[in-house]
Write a protein that holds these residues in place. Structure first.
Motif, PDB file in Angstrom:
ATOM      1  N   ALA A  91       2.869   7.192  32.941  1.00 12.79           N
ATOM      2  CA  ALA A  91       1.724   7.823  32.605  1.00 12.79           C
ATOM      3  C   ALA A  91       1.412   7.110  31.107  1.00 12.79           C
ATOM      4  O   ALA A  91       2.579   6.640  30.629  1.00 12.79           O
ATOM      5  CB  ALA A  91       2.843   9.274  32.514  1.00 12.79           C
ATOM      6  N   LEU A  92      -0.004   7.925  31.355  1.00 11.21           N
ATOM      7  CA  LEU A  92      -0.643   7.307  30.198  1.00 11.21           C
ATOM      8  C   LEU A  92      -0.764   8.294  29.734  1.00 11.21           C
ATOM      9  O   LEU A  92      -1.437   9.533  30.531  1.00 11.21           O
ATOM     10  CB  LEU A  92      -1.874   6.680  30.304  1.00 11.21           C
ATOM     11  N   GLY A  93      -1.140   8.454  27.703  1.00 17.42           N
ATOM     12  CA  GLY A  93      -1.563   9.533  27.545  1.00 17.42           C
ATOM     13  C   GLY A  93      -1.680   9.627  25.962  1.00 17.42           C
ATOM     14  O   GLY A  93      -1.540   7.975  25.728  1.00 17.42           O
ATOM     15  N   ASP A  94      -1.146  10.035  24.851  1.00 18.18           N
ATOM     16  CA  ASP A  94      -1.664  10.243  23.655  1.00 18.18           C
ATOM     17  C   ASP A  94      -0.806  10.907  22.704  1.00 18.18           C
ATOM     18  O   ASP A  94      -0.741  12.561  23.112  1.00 18.18           O
ATOM     19  CB  ASP A  94      -2.875   9.943  23.081  1.00 18.18           C
ATOM     20  N   THR A  95       0.232  10.573  22.126  1.00 21.42           N
ATOM     21  CA  THR A  95       0.897  11.599  20.792  1.00 21.42           C
ATOM     22  C   THR A  95       0.600  12.085  20.225  1.00 21.42           C
ATOM     23  O   THR A  95       1.203  13.471  19.808  1.00 21.42           O
ATOM     24  CB  THR A  95       2.307  10.505  20.834  1.00 21.42           C
ATOM     25  N   GLU A  96      -0.608  12.027  20.010  1.00 19.81           N
ATOM     26  CA  GLU A  96      -1.279  12.844  19.186  1.00 19.81           C
ATOM     27  C   GLU A  96      -1.529  14.296  20.000  1.00 19.81           C
ATOM     28  O   GLU A  96      -1.890  15.576  19.159  1.00 19.81           O
ATOM     29  CB  GLU A  96      -2.874  12.445  18.763  1.00 19.81           C
ATOM     30  N   CYS A 103       0.998  15.056  32.999  1.00 18.57           N
ATOM     31  CA  CYS A 103       0.191  14.811  34.000  1.00 18.57           C
ATOM     32  C   CYS A 103       1.444  13.888  34.864  1.00 18.57           C
ATOM     33  O   CYS A 103       2.089  13.790  36.058  1.00 18.57           O
ATOM     34  CB  CYS A 103      -0.885  14.267  34.052  1.00 18.57           C
ATOM     35  N   GLY A 104       1.763  12.676  34.296  1.00 16.74           N
ATOM     36  CA  GLY A 104       2.366  12.420  34.759  1.00 16.74           C
ATOM     37  C   GLY A 104       3.635  12.389  35.199  1.00 16.74           C
ATOM     38  O   GLY A 104       4.592  12.393  36.265  1.00 16.74           O
ATOM     39  N   LYS A 105       3.979  13.264  34.289  1.00 14.78           N
ATOM     40  CA  LYS A 105       5.530  13.900  33.772  1.00 14.78           C
ATOM     41  C   LYS A 105       5.634  15.006  35.806  1.00 14.78           C
ATOM     42  O   LYS A 105       6.801  14.873  36.362  1.00 14.78           O
ATOM     43  CB  LYS A 105       5.706  14.438  33.107  1.00 14.78           C
ATOM     44  N   ALA A 109       8.104  14.695  38.825  1.00 11.66           N
ATOM     45  CA  ALA A 109       8.747  15.582  39.358  1.00 11.66           C
ATOM     46  C   ALA A 109       8.610  16.001  40.365  1.00 11.66           C
ATOM     47  O   ALA A 109       9.314  16.231  41.246  1.00 11.66           O
ATOM     48  CB  ALA A 109       8.712  16.863  38.139  1.00 11.66           C
ATOM     49  N   ARG A 110       7.316  15.458  40.923  1.00 12.17           N
ATOM     50  CA  ARG A 110       7.392  16.670  42.311  1.00 12.17           C
ATOM     51  C   ARG A 110       7.644  15.570  43.398  1.00 12.17           C
ATOM     52  O   ARG A 110       7.855  15.694  43.971  1.00 12.17           O
ATOM     53  CB  ARG A 110       5.694  16.939  42.255  1.00 12.17           C
ATOM     54  N   PRO A 121      13.017   4.758  35.804  1.00 15.73           N
ATOM     55  CA  PRO A 121      12.744   5.820  35.469  1.00 15.73           C
ATOM     56  C   PRO A 121      10.856   5.686  34.629  1.00 15.73           C
ATOM     57  O   PRO A 121      10.828   4.461  35.134  1.00 15.73           O
ATOM     58  CB  PRO A 121      14.186   6.248  34.455  1.00 15.73           C
ATOM     59  N   ARG A 122      10.396   7.003  34.809  1.00 15.94           N
ATOM     60  CA  ARG A 122       8.736   7.097  34.528  1.00 15.94           C
ATOM     61  C   ARG A 122       9.021   6.718  33.331  1.00 15.94           C
ATOM     62  O   ARG A 122      10.326   6.766  32.548  1.00 15.94           O
ATOM     63  CB  ARG A 122       8.994   8.543  34.242  1.00 15.94           C
ATOM     64  N   THR A 123       7.594   6.211  33.000  1.00 18.09           N
ATOM     65  CA  THR A 123       7.430   5.311  31.643  1.00 18.09           C
ATOM     66  C   THR A 123       6.158   5.818  31.132  1.00 18.09           C
ATOM     67  O   THR A 123       5.784   5.900  31.344  1.00 18.09           O
ATOM     68  CB  THR A 123       7.774   3.379  30.891  1.00 18.09           C
ATOM     69  N   ASP A 124       6.530   6.564  29.712  1.00 15.02           N
ATOM     70  CA  ASP A 124       4.614   7.232  29.376  1.00 15.02           C
ATOM     71  C   ASP A 124       4.811   6.887  27.519  1.00 15.02           C
ATOM     72  O   ASP A 124       5.594   5.921  27.177  1.00 15.02           O
ATOM     73  CB  ASP A 124       5.930   8.689  28.450  1.00 15.02           C
ATOM     74  N   LEU A 125       3.597   6.125  28.197  1.00 14.94           N
ATOM     75  CA  LEU A 125       3.043   5.152  27.253  1.00 14.94           C
ATOM     76  C   LEU A 125       1.846   6.175  26.981  1.00 14.94           C
ATOM     77  O   LEU A 125       1.023   6.703  26.780  1.00 14.94           O
ATOM     78  CB  LEU A 125       2.317   3.770  28.539  1.00 14.94           C
TER      79      LEU A 125
END
Ligand SMILES: Cc1cc2nc3c(=O)[nH]c(=O)nc-3n(C[C@H](O)[C@H](O)[C@H](O)COP(=O)(O)O)c2cc1C
Length: 152
Positions: A91-96, A103-105, A109-110, A121-125
């Motif tokens: 998953a790509l995003g921004d912690t801001e 969306c990746g989460k 889950a789906r 496991p999913r990784t969030d970047l």
């Protein structure tokens, strides 16, 4: 050995990472298909007989990249069975943003709720994704070696 990398993007970051996965895959003797979720039907997941990766960013208020809204909506509403499918989500995003990588989460889950198995496991970047991708890539190919015998 075959791998499909689905990507969902607005400004190209997820597509760029998908291309990096494909390049590394080639080196490791894996045939990699890259597929844009903006022009994909959910039913494509049902026909896949090899592992897949979903690389997808998050946009306004935790939404999918605009062009991937139809795919994500269809995924949320489908009742197809993905039992026996193996996947991981990057998953790509921004912690801001309050809804970091939402969306990746939700995609993760789906896929899991439909019966697919997360091989990793999913990784969030976040915004430093170009750097943190390196760690993900190492883990990913380690998993591919362990689970599928792919050379690293
Ligand atoms: C207008 C805008 C809204 C965004 N909304 C979110 C968000 O809600 N959550 C999040 O984690 N990241 C958010 N981001 C960050 C993007 O997900 C991030 O820049 C990502 O790397 C974009 O990847 P892409 O080029 O593949 O679309 C937003 C970025 C912009 C410019």
């Amino acid at each position: 050995m075959k791998l499909t990398v689905f990507y969902g993007t607005e400004t190209g970051n997820a597509k760029g990472l998908a291309q990096k996965v494909a390049k590394k895959g080639e080196k490791n003797g894996v045939e990699v298909d890259i597929v844009d979720l903006a022009s994909s039907e959910v039913s494509v997941l049902e026909s896949i007989d090899h592992p897949f990766v979903v690389i997808i960013s998050t946009w306004d208020d935790g939404a999918p990249p605009p062009k991937c809204v139809p795919f994500c909506k269809a995924l949320a509403e489908t009742d197809l069975s993905l039992t026996g499918k193996q996947y991981t989500v990057l998953a790509l995003g921004d912690t801001e943003y309050p809804l970091f990588c939402e969306c990746g989460k939700q995609v993760d889950a789906r896929l899991s709720a439909l019966g697919a198995e997360a091989v990793m496991p999913r990784t969030d970047l976040g915004a430093d994704f170009m750097v943190s991708y390196i760690g993900w890539s190492k883990n990913f190919w380690k998993t591919m070696a362990k689970v599928y015998g792919v050379k690293k």
